[in-house]
Motif scaffolding. Sequence first.
Motif, PDB file in Angstrom:
ATOM      1  N   LEU A   1       1.180   1.010 -12.425  1.00 24.36           N
ATOM      2  CA  LEU A   1       0.666  -0.015 -11.512  1.00 24.36           C
ATOM      3  C   LEU A   1      -0.542  -0.726 -12.100  1.00 24.36           C
ATOM      4  O   LEU A   1      -0.751  -1.910 -11.853  1.00 24.36           O
ATOM      5  N   GLU A   2      -1.342   0.000 -12.870  1.00 17.25           N
ATOM      6  CA  GLU A   2      -2.518  -0.604 -13.485  1.00 17.25           C
ATOM      7  C   GLU A   2      -2.137  -1.732 -14.437  1.00 17.25           C
ATOM      8  O   GLU A   2      -2.928  -2.632 -14.680  1.00 17.25           O
ATOM      9  N   GLN A   3      -0.926  -1.690 -14.947  1.00 19.26           N
ATOM     10  CA  GLN A   3      -0.484  -2.710 -15.895  1.00 19.26           C
ATOM     11  C   GLN A   3       0.031  -3.970 -15.218  1.00 19.26           C
ATOM     12  O   GLN A   3       0.191  -4.999 -15.863  1.00 19.26           O
ATOM     13  N   LEU A   4       0.252  -3.914 -13.898  1.00 14.66           N
ATOM     14  CA  LEU A   4       0.703  -5.093 -13.173  1.00 14.66           C
ATOM     15  C   LEU A   4      -0.367  -6.174 -13.199  1.00 14.66           C
ATOM     16  O   LEU A   4      -1.536  -5.900 -12.949  1.00 14.66           O
ATOM     17  N   PHE A   5       0.032  -7.377 -13.493  1.00 10.78           N
ATOM     18  CA  PHE A   5      -0.838  -8.545 -13.434  1.00 10.78           C
ATOM     19  C   PHE A   5      -2.052  -8.462 -14.344  1.00 10.78           C
ATOM     20  O   PHE A   5      -3.071  -9.090 -14.078  1.00 10.78           O
ATOM     21  N   GLN A   6      -1.951  -7.679 -15.412  1.00  7.30           N
ATOM     22  CA  GLN A   6      -3.009  -7.685 -16.422  1.00  7.30           C
ATOM     23  C   GLN A   6      -3.017  -9.056 -17.089  1.00  7.30           C
ATOM     24  O   GLN A   6      -1.968  -9.662 -17.280  1.00  7.30           O
ATOM     25  N   PRO A   7      -4.185  -9.557 -17.436  1.00  5.76           N
ATOM     26  CA  PRO A   7      -4.218 -10.866 -18.090  1.00  5.76           C
ATOM     27  C   PRO A   7      -3.550 -10.816 -19.463  1.00  5.76           C
ATOM     28  O   PRO A   7      -3.624  -9.799 -20.156  1.00  5.76           O
ATOM     29  N   ARG A   8      -2.899 -11.897 -19.793  1.00  2.29           N
ATOM     30  CA  ARG A   8      -2.296 -12.010 -21.129  1.00  2.29           C
ATOM     31  C   ARG A   8      -3.328 -12.663 -22.030  1.00  2.29           C
ATOM     32  O   ARG A   8      -3.674 -13.822 -21.858  1.00  2.29           O
ATOM     33  N   VAL A   9      -3.822 -11.904 -22.947  1.00  4.41           N
ATOM     34  CA  VAL A   9      -4.847 -12.404 -23.853  1.00  4.41           C
ATOM     35  C   VAL A   9      -4.417 -12.139 -25.289  1.00  4.41           C
ATOM     36  O   VAL A   9      -4.853 -11.201 -25.918  1.00  4.41           O
ATOM     37  N   ASP A  10      -3.537 -13.006 -25.781  1.00  5.52           N
ATOM     38  CA  ASP A  10      -3.008 -12.851 -27.130  1.00  5.52           C
ATOM     39  C   ASP A  10      -3.860 -13.561 -28.174  1.00  5.52           C
ATOM     40  O   ASP A  10      -3.839 -13.207 -29.348  1.00  5.52           O
ATOM     41  N   THR A  11      -4.593 -14.574 -27.763  1.00  3.72           N
ATOM     42  CA  THR A  11      -5.390 -15.350 -28.706  1.00  3.72           C
ATOM     43  C   THR A  11      -6.819 -15.460 -28.187  1.00  3.72           C
ATOM     44  O   THR A  11      -7.107 -15.160 -27.021  1.00  3.72           O
ATOM     45  N   LEU A  12      -7.705 -15.944 -29.032  1.00  3.53           N
ATOM     46  CA  LEU A  12      -9.085 -16.165 -28.623  1.00  3.53           C
ATOM     47  C   LEU A  12      -9.155 -17.195 -27.505  1.00  3.53           C
ATOM     48  O   LEU A  12      -9.929 -17.034 -26.558  1.00  3.53           O
TER      49      LEU A  12
ATOM     50  N   GLY B   1       2.271  10.496  -9.570  1.00  2.20           N
ATOM     51  CA  GLY B   1       1.552  10.434 -10.839  1.00  2.20           C
ATOM     52  C   GLY B   1       1.910   9.222 -11.679  1.00  2.20           C
ATOM     53  O   GLY B   1       1.913   9.296 -12.909  1.00  2.20           O
ATOM     54  N   ARG B   2       2.215   8.101 -11.038  1.00  5.06           N
ATOM     55  CA  ARG B   2       2.652   6.908 -11.770  1.00  5.06           C
ATOM     56  C   ARG B   2       1.714   5.724 -11.574  1.00  5.06           C
ATOM     57  O   ARG B   2       2.116   4.570 -11.649  1.00  5.06           O
ATOM     58  N   VAL B   3       0.428   5.992 -11.363  1.00  5.98           N
ATOM     59  CA  VAL B   3      -0.536   4.919 -11.141  1.00  5.98           C
ATOM     60  C   VAL B   3      -0.758   4.093 -12.404  1.00  5.98           C
ATOM     61  O   VAL B   3      -1.009   2.890 -12.328  1.00  5.98           O
ATOM     62  N   LYS B   4      -0.653   4.692 -13.567  1.00  8.21           N
ATOM     63  CA  LYS B   4      -0.862   3.950 -14.826  1.00  8.21           C
ATOM     64  C   LYS B   4       0.062   2.743 -14.914  1.00  8.21           C
ATOM     65  O   LYS B   4      -0.341   1.692 -15.393  1.00  8.21           O
TER      66      LYS B   4
ATOM     67  N   GLU C   1       0.834  -1.204   0.000  1.00  6.15           N
ATOM     68  CA  GLU C   1       0.000   0.000   0.000  1.00  6.15           C
ATOM     69  C   GLU C   1       0.867   1.252   0.000  1.00  6.15           C
ATOM     70  O   GLU C   1       0.520   2.261  -0.629  1.00  6.15           O
ATOM     71  N   THR C   2       2.010   1.192   0.664  1.00  4.65           N
ATOM     72  CA  THR C   2       2.937   2.325   0.670  1.00  4.65           C
ATOM     73  C   THR C   2       3.437   2.609  -0.739  1.00  4.65           C
ATOM     74  O   THR C   2       3.500   3.766  -1.163  1.00  4.65           O
ATOM     75  N   VAL C   3       3.770   1.568  -1.471  1.00  5.63           N
ATOM     76  CA  VAL C   3       4.220   1.730  -2.864  1.00  5.63           C
ATOM     77  C   VAL C   3       3.114   2.389  -3.683  1.00  5.63           C
ATOM     78  O   VAL C   3       3.372   3.317  -4.462  1.00  5.63           O
ATOM     79  N   VAL C   4       1.897   1.940  -3.497  1.00  5.89           N
ATOM     80  CA  VAL C   4       0.761   2.497  -4.242  1.00  5.89           C
ATOM     81  C   VAL C   4       0.560   3.960  -3.882  1.00  5.89           C
ATOM     82  O   VAL C   4       0.377   4.808  -4.766  1.00  5.89           O
ATOM     83  N   ARG C   5       0.630   4.289  -2.608  1.00  2.00           N
ATOM     84  CA  ARG C   5       0.453   5.680  -2.181  1.00  2.00           C
ATOM     85  C   ARG C   5       1.504   6.598  -2.811  1.00  2.00           C
ATOM     86  O   ARG C   5       1.178   7.683  -3.303  1.00  2.00           O
ATOM     87  N   VAL C   6       2.752   6.163  -2.784  1.00  2.00           N
ATOM     88  CA  VAL C   6       3.836   6.980  -3.356  1.00  2.00           C
ATOM     89  C   VAL C   6       3.671   7.088  -4.863  1.00  2.00           C
ATOM     90  O   VAL C   6       3.851   8.165  -5.444  1.00  2.00           O
ATOM     91  N   ALA C   7       3.296   6.005  -5.520  1.00  2.00           N
ATOM     92  CA  ALA C   7       3.072   6.043  -6.968  1.00  2.00           C
ATOM     93  C   ALA C   7       1.961   7.038  -7.309  1.00  2.00           C
ATOM     94  O   ALA C   7       2.065   7.767  -8.307  1.00  2.00           O
TER      95      ALA C   7
END
Length: 105
Positions: free
Chosen positions: A72-83, A67-70, A57-63
Amino acid sequence: MMDLTLTKPGEVVKLLCERLRKERLSQQMTQNEVAGRAGIGVNTLSNLESGRNVGFETVVRVAMVLGRVKELEQLFQPRVDTLDDILRYEESVKRRRIKKKASNA
């Protein structure tokens, strides 16, 4: 962009902490300013920049303050390369827990 695939966890932490510190300095913010805006102590921010153990949570607060939340939003996004990946992801979201495979005893 640096390839982190062959890096040890401690090295990744060190790299990210260095980047965090450089980002703070590039925005011409003191540790006191960032800590105050993030609602954390200066010692906590100092520990984070030094790679010492702090909560996620500290990392998130500092991010957020920097202004670097974007990123963090990319962390652990699903990999969906194919159907098939999309279908597998949608099916996995419905499940609540992963069942253990029955062992042949």
